[in-house]
Scaffold this active site. Structure first.
Site, short mmCIF file in Angstrom:
data_model
loop_
_atom_site.label_atom_id
_atom_site.label_comp_id
_atom_site.label_asym_id
_atom_site.label_seq_id
_atom_site.Cartn_x
_atom_site.Cartn_y
_atom_site.Cartn_z
N ARG A 128 0.85 -1.19 0.00
CA ARG A 128 0.00 0.00 0.00
C ARG A 128 0.89 1.25 0.00
O ARG A 128 1.02 1.94 1.00
CB ARG A 128 -0.93 -0.02 1.21
CG ARG A 128 -1.95 -1.17 1.17
CD ARG A 128 -2.96 -0.96 0.07
NE ARG A 128 -3.87 -2.08 -0.11
CZ ARG A 128 -5.03 -2.24 0.54
NH1 ARG A 128 -5.40 -1.35 1.46
NH2 ARG A 128 -5.81 -3.26 0.28
N GLN A 133 -0.54 2.10 -6.16
CA GLN A 133 -2.00 2.20 -6.04
C GLN A 133 -2.72 1.68 -7.28
O GLN A 133 -3.73 0.99 -7.18
CB GLN A 133 -2.40 3.66 -5.79
CG GLN A 133 -2.19 4.11 -4.36
CD GLN A 133 -2.66 5.53 -4.14
OE1 GLN A 133 -2.72 6.34 -5.07
NE2 GLN A 133 -2.98 5.87 -2.91
N ASP A 136 -3.12 -2.13 -7.28
CA ASP A 136 -3.70 -2.70 -6.07
C ASP A 136 -4.97 -3.50 -6.40
O ASP A 136 -6.08 -2.95 -6.47
CB ASP A 136 -4.01 -1.59 -5.07
CG ASP A 136 -4.42 -2.12 -3.70
OD1 ASP A 136 -4.71 -3.32 -3.59
OD2 ASP A 136 -4.45 -1.32 -2.75
N SER A 139 -7.92 -3.52 -3.74
CA SER A 139 -8.79 -2.35 -3.76
C SER A 139 -9.74 -2.37 -4.96
O SER A 139 -10.94 -2.11 -4.82
CB SER A 139 -7.95 -1.06 -3.79
OG SER A 139 -7.26 -0.89 -2.57
N TYR A 236 -3.01 1.54 11.78
CA TYR A 236 -3.63 0.26 12.14
C TYR A 236 -4.35 0.40 13.48
O TYR A 236 -4.04 1.25 14.31
CB TYR A 236 -2.57 -0.84 12.24
CG TYR A 236 -1.92 -1.15 10.92
CD1 TYR A 236 -2.52 -2.03 10.04
CD2 TYR A 236 -0.73 -0.54 10.55
CE1 TYR A 236 -1.95 -2.32 8.81
CE2 TYR A 236 -0.14 -0.82 9.31
CZ TYR A 236 -0.75 -1.72 8.46
OH TYR A 236 -0.18 -1.98 7.24
#
Length: 383
Positions: A128, A133, A136, A139, A236
């Site tokens: 990530r 991106q 990905d 996603s 996180y």
């Protein structure tokens, strides 16, 4: 260099790893693209469309794979004993395999890739970071899964989503609760809102509250001081105290009772999905309510969910456990996945050689490489 795009052979998989658009661009990189006959039909892409983009069509999978330098797939290839064709044995040593390999649930295959001399790259391990991106796949596919989950919920729900005021009376809006505000959850919120539902959502990360509200949803959480400090500098979630967990559980239990639609999206890589909706929660819901469990393939977020089935409970609640959600919207999912693969190959492309050269020191390659030159190299599976 030859790029092979085989037909997907795992049950229920309708996606394909290339599109006419990406074929054209791969050809522009100096690569020869060969597509297996019928590979795109599940995604409404004909052989003629691939041919028009510059691909060759081959009917024999052995002829497709045996001299391919690069193999692009959606799911991991079939190995010995897994189905009608041992795809892995057909690949030449040194071939580069790019796919969603699901290695945590198929650890034996990681060694099989190494033994076959195939350099395997797990697309779902894409880091990530900003430059990755566009590559990905989690996603791109989760975004569509979140959308389709709401559409499926609307199909199973016996009433309308939006408020409707008619001469015969008023239809109240549906209430939708999204549990987990990642990519899939955010798209589920947006889709349910567009359909006219009253939307709420919950997540263990305080930072997503603003995202939920920006989409028109209400954020549901015990927002005490502990919650405000519940995220690490890396973004996180921190482990919460038992007291906080009890408070949050009580709040969610009370909230679920009032919902018509619940969609759960919580996944933990390499581990069983956490239980978010218990049998007691389900029993408290109104007849006709619908729950969609997007984590059912990893054990499920909902007690009572069954993989590949829509279960109706004794109190009239439907629990939807469809497998492989991106494949349920295969055409869009394939187009996005193909672009993810194209973006990666563009990064690996060497202009002078007009081919793909893997820089094994690149942080993207390090993150996704499972095997190299006959050895397992990913730290999670080596040794």
């Amino acid at each position: 260099m030859k790029v092979a795009v085989p037909k997907e052979r795992r049950a229920g998989e309708l996606r394909v790893a290339a599109s006419p658009e990406t074929v054209k661009k791969l050809k522009g990189l100096g690569l020869d693209v060969v597509v297996e006959q019928g590979a795109g039909l599940g995604s409404s892409i004909t052989d003629a469309a691939f041919e028009a983009a510059g691909a060759s069509i081959v009917a024999d999978p052995a002829a497709l794979l045996r001299d391919a330098d690069i193999v692009l797939k959606v799911q991991r290839p079939l190995a010995s004993g897994e189905g009608e064709l041992d795809e892995l044995s057909l690949m030449k040593r040194g071939a580069l395999l790019f796919a969603i390999l699901n290695p945590y649930n198929s650890r034996d295959l990681v060694k099989a890739y190494a033994d076959a001399g195939v350099n395997a790259f797990a697309m779902e391990f894409m880091p990530r970071i900003t430059r990755a991106q566009v590559m990905d796949v989690l996603s791109s596919q989760a975004n569509l899964a979140g959308y389709k989950a709401v559409v499926d919920a609307a199909g199973e729900y016996g009433r309308a989503f939006p408020m409707m005021m008619t001469a015969a009376g008023t239809v109240p809006p549906a209430r939708a609760f999204i549990m987990g505000v990642g990519v899939a959850g955010l798209q589920a919120i947006a889709t349910a809102k567009r359909l006219g539902a009253i939307v709420s959502a919950t997540d263990v990360r305080p930072a997503v509250k603003e995202q939920v509200q920006s989409l028109g949803g209400t954020f549901v959480a015990v927002e005490n001081e502990e919650f405000k400090q519940a995220e690490t500098a890396g973004g996180y979630a921190k482990e919460m105290s038992d007291d906080y967990k009890r408070q949050q559980a009580a709040l969610v239990a009370e909230h679920i009772k009032k919902q018509d639609i619940v969609i759960t999206t919580a996944l933990i890589p390499g581990r069983k999905a956490p239980i978010l909706v218990t049998r007691e929660h389900v029993a408290s819901m109104k007849p006709g309510s619908v729950i969609v469990d997007l984590a059912v393939e990893q054990g499920g977020n909902v007690e009572g969910a069954e993989l590949g089935k829509v279960v109706t409970t004794t109190n009239g609640v439907k629990i939807v456990g469809h497998a492989n959600y991106p494949s349920r919207i295969a055409e869009s999912a394939s187009l996005l996945y193909a672009k993810n693969l194209l973006a990666l190959l563009q990064v690996l492309h060497d202009k002078e050689a007009k081919g793909i050269l893997v820089n094994w020191d690149d942080e993207i390659v390090k993150a996704i490489a499972l095997t190299r030159d006959g050895a397992v190299v990913h730290p999670a599976f080596a040794g």
